[in-house]
Design a protein around this motif. Structure first.
Motif, mmCIF file in Angstrom:
data_model
loop_
_atom_site.group_PDB
_atom_site.id
_atom_site.type_symbol
_atom_site.label_atom_id
_atom_site.label_comp_id
_atom_site.label_asym_id
_atom_site.label_seq_id
_atom_site.Cartn_x
_atom_site.Cartn_y
_atom_site.Cartn_z
ATOM 1 N N THR A 19 20.343 67.667 36.015
ATOM 2 C CA THR A 19 21.742 67.564 35.576
ATOM 3 C C THR A 19 21.833 67.502 34.063
ATOM 4 O OG1 THR A 19 22.270 66.370 37.618
ATOM 5 C CG2 THR A 19 23.888 66.257 35.850
ATOM 6 N N LEU A 20 20.917 66.778 33.438
ATOM 7 C CA LEU A 20 20.888 66.703 31.972
ATOM 8 C C LEU A 20 20.667 68.073 31.356
ATOM 9 C CD1 LEU A 20 18.790 63.478 31.300
ATOM 10 C CD2 LEU A 20 21.167 63.862 30.618
ATOM 11 N N MET A 21 19.720 68.830 31.913
ATOM 12 C CA MET A 21 19.440 70.171 31.399
ATOM 13 C C MET A 21 20.668 71.059 31.509
ATOM 14 S SD MET A 21 16.295 69.863 30.436
ATOM 15 C CE MET A 21 16.910 68.219 30.082
ATOM 16 N N ASN A 22 21.328 71.002 32.662
ATOM 17 C CA ASN A 22 22.524 71.824 32.868
ATOM 18 C C ASN A 22 23.632 71.442 31.891
ATOM 19 O OD1 ASN A 22 21.376 73.302 34.960
ATOM 20 N ND2 ASN A 22 22.099 71.887 36.540
ATOM 21 N N ASN A 23 23.786 70.156 31.620
ATOM 22 C CA ASN A 23 24.794 69.698 30.660
ATOM 23 C C ASN A 23 24.512 70.245 29.263
ATOM 24 O OD1 ASN A 23 26.214 68.279 32.557
ATOM 25 N ND2 ASN A 23 25.987 66.275 31.582
ATOM 26 N N LEU A 24 23.251 70.160 28.835
ATOM 27 C CA LEU A 24 22.891 70.678 27.511
ATOM 28 C C LEU A 24 23.191 72.168 27.410
ATOM 29 C CD1 LEU A 24 19.458 69.029 26.561
ATOM 30 C CD2 LEU A 24 21.658 68.682 25.442
ATOM 31 N N LEU A 25 22.803 72.917 28.417
ATOM 32 C CA LEU A 25 22.987 74.370 28.394
ATOM 33 C C LEU A 25 24.461 74.759 28.400
ATOM 34 C CD1 LEU A 25 20.175 75.300 30.929
ATOM 35 C CD2 LEU A 25 20.176 75.844 28.497
ATOM 36 N N ILE A 170 25.600 59.949 32.628
ATOM 37 C CA ILE A 170 25.041 61.279 32.389
ATOM 38 C C ILE A 170 25.550 61.904 31.092
ATOM 39 C CG2 ILE A 170 26.792 62.543 33.726
ATOM 40 C CD1 ILE A 170 23.009 63.264 33.693
ATOM 41 N N ASP A 171 26.833 61.728 30.756
ATOM 42 C CA ASP A 171 27.372 62.327 29.531
ATOM 43 C C ASP A 171 26.795 61.655 28.287
ATOM 44 O OD1 ASP A 171 28.972 64.225 30.819
ATOM 45 O OD2 ASP A 171 30.590 62.775 31.122
ATOM 46 N N THR A 172 26.693 60.336 28.321
ATOM 47 C CA THR A 172 26.108 59.609 27.192
ATOM 48 C C THR A 172 24.655 60.004 26.987
ATOM 49 O OG1 THR A 172 27.582 57.724 27.582
ATOM 50 C CG2 THR A 172 25.604 57.319 26.255
ATOM 51 N N CYS A 173 23.916 60.096 28.084
ATOM 52 C CA CYS A 173 22.506 60.464 28.000
ATOM 53 C C CYS A 173 22.332 61.884 27.473
ATOM 54 C CB CYS A 173 21.860 60.313 29.371
ATOM 55 S SG CYS A 173 20.062 60.377 29.354
ATOM 56 N N THR A 174 23.230 62.782 27.862
ATOM 57 C CA THR A 174 23.174 64.169 27.376
ATOM 58 C C THR A 174 23.313 64.211 25.859
ATOM 59 O OG1 THR A 174 24.099 65.024 29.442
ATOM 60 C CG2 THR A 174 24.254 66.441 27.501
ATOM 61 N N GLU A 175 24.276 63.458 25.324
ATOM 62 C CA GLU A 175 24.487 63.448 23.877
ATOM 63 C C GLU A 175 23.301 62.824 23.144
ATOM 64 O OE1 GLU A 175 26.895 65.027 22.135
ATOM 65 O OE2 GLU A 175 27.192 65.808 24.157
ATOM 66 N N LYS A 176 22.744 61.774 23.711
ATOM 67 C CA LYS A 176 21.559 61.152 23.085
ATOM 68 C C LYS A 176 20.391 62.133 23.058
ATOM 69 C CE LYS A 176 22.515 56.281 24.120
ATOM 70 N NZ LYS A 176 22.062 55.090 24.883
ATOM 71 N N LEU A 177 20.215 62.855 24.136
ATOM 72 C CA LEU A 177 19.128 63.829 24.207
ATOM 73 C C LEU A 177 19.319 64.933 23.160
ATOM 74 C CD1 LEU A 177 16.606 64.958 25.572
ATOM 75 C CD2 LEU A 177 18.082 65.935 27.343
#
Length: 209
Positions: A19-25, A170-177
């Protein structure tokens, strides 16, 4: 064009890496997700060539023999590996290549590519991890228990990673990543700029007589 970075994202099964990968992309255009090859069976909704390159054991072992993989490992009875050609092409295009792989492969990547950024994703607690694995409903309880046992082993190797991220939101973690990856670029550029300044100064300096 600045060459892209290799970013290895690992974590316990059920930590939310996909899910994190998909959010970044979906949010940023500077990433390319490396599609891994595997001998495991597709899960519902997964597509060959998109989610994974699904291979037989014989096909995968041929890829090993022909040196077509950056790394590979065996996990819960199945092979997983990273095809070499795609990774090299995207790095030259200036993309940050995301490798979603387990810890064995991550450590092999770090040996081959010392500048690779290693990030480990974990849920906030062991109970949350168990809940997510059971809640997926895609595997038998025996396989879920294998993954929990595997997580104990994996937890002993996370010291090799550059960063550990807790995936609670998930959104917070995406931005941190994303911010960690961009910060690693900025550091690398700053170091290169300093080195170039020193080189120019060295060329101009007068030798001691």
């Amino acid at each position: 064009m600045e060459k892209g970075s290799l970013v290895v994202v690992s974590g316990f099964s059920g930590a939310g890496k996909g899910t994190l990968m998909n959010n970044l992309l979906s949010k940023y255009n500077n990433y390319a997700l490396s599609v891994s090859a595997t001998t495991r069976s597709p899960r519902p909704g997964e597509k060959d060539g998109v989610s994974y390159f699904f291979k037989t054991v014989e096909e995968f072992e041929t890829m090993i023999d022909q040196d077509e993989l950056v790394e590979y490992a065996k996990y819960v009875g199945n092979y997983y590996g990273t095809p070499k050609a795609f990774v090299e092409k995207k790095l030259q295009e200036g993309k940050d290549v995301l490798l979603e792989i387990e810890i064995q492969g991550a450590l092999k990547i770090k040996k081959k590519f010392p500048d690779a950024l290693l990030i480990f994703i974990t849920p906030p607690s062991a109970e949350e991890l168990r809940s997510r694995l059971v809640g997926r409903g895609t595997e038998t309880l025996d396989v879920v228990n294998q993954r929990l046992t595997r997580a104990i082993t994996e937890s002993e190797g996370v010291e090799a990673y550059d960063y550990i991220l807790i995936n609670d939101d998930i959104d917070t973690c995406t931005e941190k990543l994303h911010n960690l990856i961009r910060a690693s670029h900025d550091r690398a550029c700053a170091h290169l700029n300093i080195i170039e300044i020193i080189r120019k100064d060295l060329r101009r300096i007068e030798y001691v007589k």
